[in-house]
Design a protein around this motif. Structure first.
Motif, PDB file in Angstrom:
ATOM      1  N   UNK A 148       0.844  -1.194   0.000  1.00  0.00           N
ATOM      2  CA  UNK A 148       0.000   0.000   0.000  1.00  0.00           C
ATOM      3  C   UNK A 148       0.883   1.249   0.000  1.00  0.00           C
ATOM      4  N   UNK A 149       0.531   2.269  -0.767  1.00  0.00           N
ATOM      5  CA  UNK A 149       1.334   3.501  -0.793  1.00  0.00           C
ATOM      6  C   UNK A 149       1.396   4.136   0.598  1.00  0.00           C
ATOM      7  N   UNK A 150       2.578   4.613   0.962  1.00  0.00           N
ATOM      8  CA  UNK A 150       2.741   5.292   2.246  1.00  0.00           C
ATOM      9  C   UNK A 150       1.942   6.592   2.242  1.00  0.00           C
ATOM     10  N   UNK A 151       1.060   6.733   3.217  1.00  0.00           N
ATOM     11  CA  UNK A 151       0.225   7.935   3.310  1.00  0.00           C
ATOM     12  C   UNK A 151       0.139   8.368   4.768  1.00  0.00           C
ATOM     13  N   UNK A 152      -0.079   9.658   5.015  1.00  0.00           N
ATOM     14  CA  UNK A 152      -0.270  10.114   6.396  1.00  0.00           C
ATOM     15  C   UNK A 152      -1.599   9.609   6.940  1.00  0.00           C
ATOM     16  N   UNK A 153      -1.664   9.438   8.243  1.00  0.00           N
ATOM     17  CA  UNK A 153      -2.892   8.964   8.869  1.00  0.00           C
ATOM     18  C   UNK A 153      -2.746   8.905  10.372  1.00  0.00           C
ATOM     19  N   UNK A 154      -3.610   8.146  11.026  1.00  0.00           N
ATOM     20  CA  UNK A 154      -3.568   7.998  12.478  1.00  0.00           C
ATOM     21  C   UNK A 154      -2.336   7.202  12.886  1.00  0.00           C
ATOM     22  N   UNK A 155      -1.472   7.821  13.660  1.00  0.00           N
ATOM     23  CA  UNK A 155      -0.212   7.177  14.006  1.00  0.00           C
ATOM     24  C   UNK A 155      -0.343   6.172  15.144  1.00  0.00           C
ATOM     25  N   UNK A 156      -1.387   6.288  15.929  1.00  0.00           N
ATOM     26  CA  UNK A 156      -1.600   5.360  17.033  1.00  0.00           C
ATOM     27  C   UNK A 156      -3.064   4.942  17.075  1.00  0.00           C
ATOM     28  N   UNK A 157      -3.306   3.732  17.549  1.00  0.00           N
ATOM     29  CA  UNK A 157      -4.677   3.295  17.774  1.00  0.00           C
ATOM     30  C   UNK A 157      -5.292   4.134  18.892  1.00  0.00           C
ATOM     31  N   UNK A 158      -6.574   4.388  18.793  1.00  0.00           N
ATOM     32  CA  UNK A 158      -7.304   5.115  19.835  1.00  0.00           C
ATOM     33  C   UNK A 158      -8.147   4.111  20.611  1.00  0.00           C
ATOM     34  N   UNK A 159      -7.944   4.056  21.916  1.00  0.00           N
ATOM     35  CA  UNK A 159      -8.728   3.176  22.777  1.00  0.00           C
ATOM     36  C   UNK A 159      -9.220   3.997  23.959  1.00  0.00           C
ATOM     37  N   UNK A 160     -10.393   4.563  23.828  1.00  0.00           N
ATOM     38  CA  UNK A 160     -11.008   5.340  24.900  1.00  0.00           C
ATOM     39  C   UNK A 160     -12.263   4.602  25.349  1.00  0.00           C
ATOM     40  N   UNK A 161     -12.261   4.167  26.598  1.00  0.00           N
ATOM     41  CA  UNK A 161     -13.390   3.420  27.150  1.00  0.00           C
ATOM     42  C   UNK A 161     -13.847   4.061  28.454  1.00  0.00           C
ATOM     43  N   UNK A 162     -15.119   3.939  28.794  1.00  0.00           N
ATOM     44  CA  UNK A 162     -15.581   4.435  30.088  1.00  0.00           C
ATOM     45  C   UNK A 162     -14.854   3.720  31.222  1.00  0.00           C
ATOM     46  N   UNK A 163     -14.734   4.399  32.342  1.00  0.00           N
ATOM     47  CA  UNK A 163     -14.003   3.811  33.468  1.00  0.00           C
ATOM     48  C   UNK A 163     -14.554   2.441  33.878  1.00  0.00           C
ATOM     49  N   UNK A 164     -15.888   2.225  33.910  1.00  0.00           N
ATOM     50  CA  UNK A 164     -16.383   0.888  34.269  1.00  0.00           C
ATOM     51  C   UNK A 164     -15.858  -0.214  33.348  1.00  0.00           C
ATOM     52  N   UNK A 165     -15.680   0.105  32.063  1.00  0.00           N
ATOM     53  CA  UNK A 165     -15.164  -0.899  31.137  1.00  0.00           C
ATOM     54  C   UNK A 165     -13.726  -1.267  31.478  1.00  0.00           C
ATOM     55  N   UNK A 166     -12.920  -0.259  31.845  1.00  0.00           N
ATOM     56  CA  UNK A 166     -11.541  -0.551  32.253  1.00  0.00           C
ATOM     57  C   UNK A 166     -11.518  -1.376  33.535  1.00  0.00           C
ATOM     58  N   UNK A 167     -12.445  -1.090  34.448  1.00  0.00           N
ATOM     59  CA  UNK A 167     -12.516  -1.864  35.684  1.00  0.00           C
ATOM     60  C   UNK A 167     -12.824  -3.325  35.366  1.00  0.00           C
ATOM     61  N   UNK A 168     -13.806  -3.548  34.489  1.00  0.00           N
ATOM     62  CA  UNK A 168     -14.163  -4.918  34.104  1.00  0.00           C
ATOM     63  C   UNK A 168     -12.999  -5.611  33.412  1.00  0.00           C
ATOM     64  N   UNK A 169     -12.269  -4.869  32.581  1.00  0.00           N
ATOM     65  CA  UNK A 169     -11.089  -5.437  31.921  1.00  0.00           C
ATOM     66  C   UNK A 169     -10.055  -5.854  32.964  1.00  0.00           C
ATOM     67  N   UNK A 170      -9.810  -4.984  33.922  1.00  0.00           N
ATOM     68  CA  UNK A 170      -8.830  -5.295  34.952  1.00  0.00           C
ATOM     69  C   UNK A 170      -9.223  -6.480  35.807  1.00  0.00           C
ATOM     70  N   UNK A 171     -10.510  -6.625  36.062  1.00  0.00           N
ATOM     71  CA  UNK A 171     -10.993  -7.718  36.905  1.00  0.00           C
ATOM     72  C   UNK A 171     -11.195  -9.014  36.131  1.00  0.00           C
ATOM     73  N   UNK A 172     -10.923  -8.990  34.827  1.00  0.00           N
ATOM     74  CA  UNK A 172     -10.988 -10.218  34.032  1.00  0.00           C
ATOM     75  C   UNK A 172     -12.327 -10.500  33.390  1.00  0.00           C
ATOM     76  N   UNK A 173     -13.305  -9.600  33.558  1.00  0.00           N
ATOM     77  CA  UNK A 173     -14.615  -9.830  32.952  1.00  0.00           C
ATOM     78  C   UNK A 173     -14.603  -9.543  31.460  1.00  0.00           C
TER      79      UNK A 173
END
Length: 330
Positions: A148-173
């Motif tokens: 694919x031709x080199x083109x400018x774009x998003x340099x990093x993935x965006x992962x923004x989640x509500x705090x409860x989702x991060x809590x569930x992730x941390x607790x293994x749910x």
């Protein structure tokens, strides 16, 4: 009466302290999980430039969900933004993006295993859908992306989640893809193209992220609360596939995003599903409507009708599967 009020207030305070402690613990554990090291030893991906391989890679990129997260040109794309704290975007994967320094084994690590080159987990990558790609298909997909031709774009993935989702992730749910994958599984063996149960079973691996390894459906893994549940699409069951007795109806749904009665299907990656070839779409329909144990095409028999095995059976939702959207008819 006063004693009862004091007891109630004390209980409420204690409950609040427990919830706060659990939330704090979950957030701490989430940070630990995001930075854990996953020791895998992936094989290097072969870099190929022949026309046939690149064309196969183009087809896989267009039809297996890559465009939904990275865009048609590979420059990155926002694919979830519910206005309630959940925002996800895939990064630029052209030579101008995050893959610029990838080594041949790094592609395998990221695509098949959900692991970054540094050994940390990828949160926004539905690797459970791609874990069982054949070596040839993985090589083709990577070879296409690399040209694919080199083109400018998003340099990093965006992962923004509500705090409860991060809590569930941390607790293994809510496990990430790397936690759901059996990293010791060998790649799938090559499957000839054709309207066969075996080919349909191989194509159905793309459905695992939302419908689970057994295709039984349920609440969308890691999805926002208002997303509808994924349907049961297991072969031979009284599933959503009962709506699609004919292959023509099934293919029309993939192309239009509508059920036979004209009602629209929500949260489906039709931009990719609509790119499935008629052969693969018909094979997928054949697999999803063939009762277990029936040798539909005389080639693979009962073994070919078992659900795909790209990951262990789903026991909890996955953060990573947000990136693949809903799969298959609802």
């Amino acid at each position: 009466m006063k004693r009862w009020m004091k007891w109630t207030a004390g209980s409420a305070l204690l409950l609040g302290l427990i919830v706060a402690a659990a939330a704090a613990s979950g957030l701490y554990l989430a940070e630990q999980k995001r930075n854990r090291y996953i020791d895998i030893k992936p094989r290097p991906v072969a870099y190929t430039t022949d026309v046939q391989t690149i064309e196969r890679g183009r087809y896989l990129y267009a039809s297996r969900g890559c465009t939904d997260c990275h865009g048609a040109e590979g420059t990155g794309r926002e694919f979830v933004n519910d206005g309630k704290g959940t925002r996800l975007a895939g990064p630029n994967i052209t030579a101008a993006g995050v893959v610029a320094r990838y080594q041949p084994e790094d592609w395998n690590s990221a695509i098949r295993h959900g692991v970054k080159p540094n050994g940390r987990p990828l949160l926004v990558m539905p690797s459970q859908d791609y874990n069982r790609l054949t070596n040839d298909d993985l090589n083709a997909l990577v070879s296409y992306i690399r040209q694919l031709p080199a083109r400018p774009g998003l340099q990093e993935a965006v992962v923004e989640l509500p705090r409860p989702a991060w809590v569930l992730y941390g607790l293994g749910a809510i496990p990430d893809a790397a936690a759901r994958i059996d990293h010791q599984l060998a790649p799938s063996r090559p499957v000839p193209a054709g309207v066969t149960v075996a080919n349909g079973r191989y194509v159905a691996n793309m459905c695992i992220g939302c419908h689970g390894a057994d295709l039984a459906g349920g609440k969308i893994p890691g999805g926002p609360p208002d997303w509808p549940a994924a349907s049961d699409i297991r072969p031979g069951t009284a599933s959503a596939m009962a709506r699609y007795a004919s292959r023509a109806d099934f293919i029309a749904m993939l192309r239009s995003g509508k059920r036979p009665d004209g009602s629209p299907i929500q949260v489906m990656p039709f931009e990719s599903l609509g790119q499935l070839s008629d052969v693969d779409a018909q094979a997928l329909h054949l697999f999803l409507t063939t009762p277990p144990g029936a040798a539909a095409d005389g080639a693979d028999g009962a073994a070919a009708t078992a659900p795909p095995t790209a990951a262990p059976a789903r026991s909890a939702p996955s953060v990573s599967s947000l990136s693949s959207g809903l799969r298959m008819p609802g």
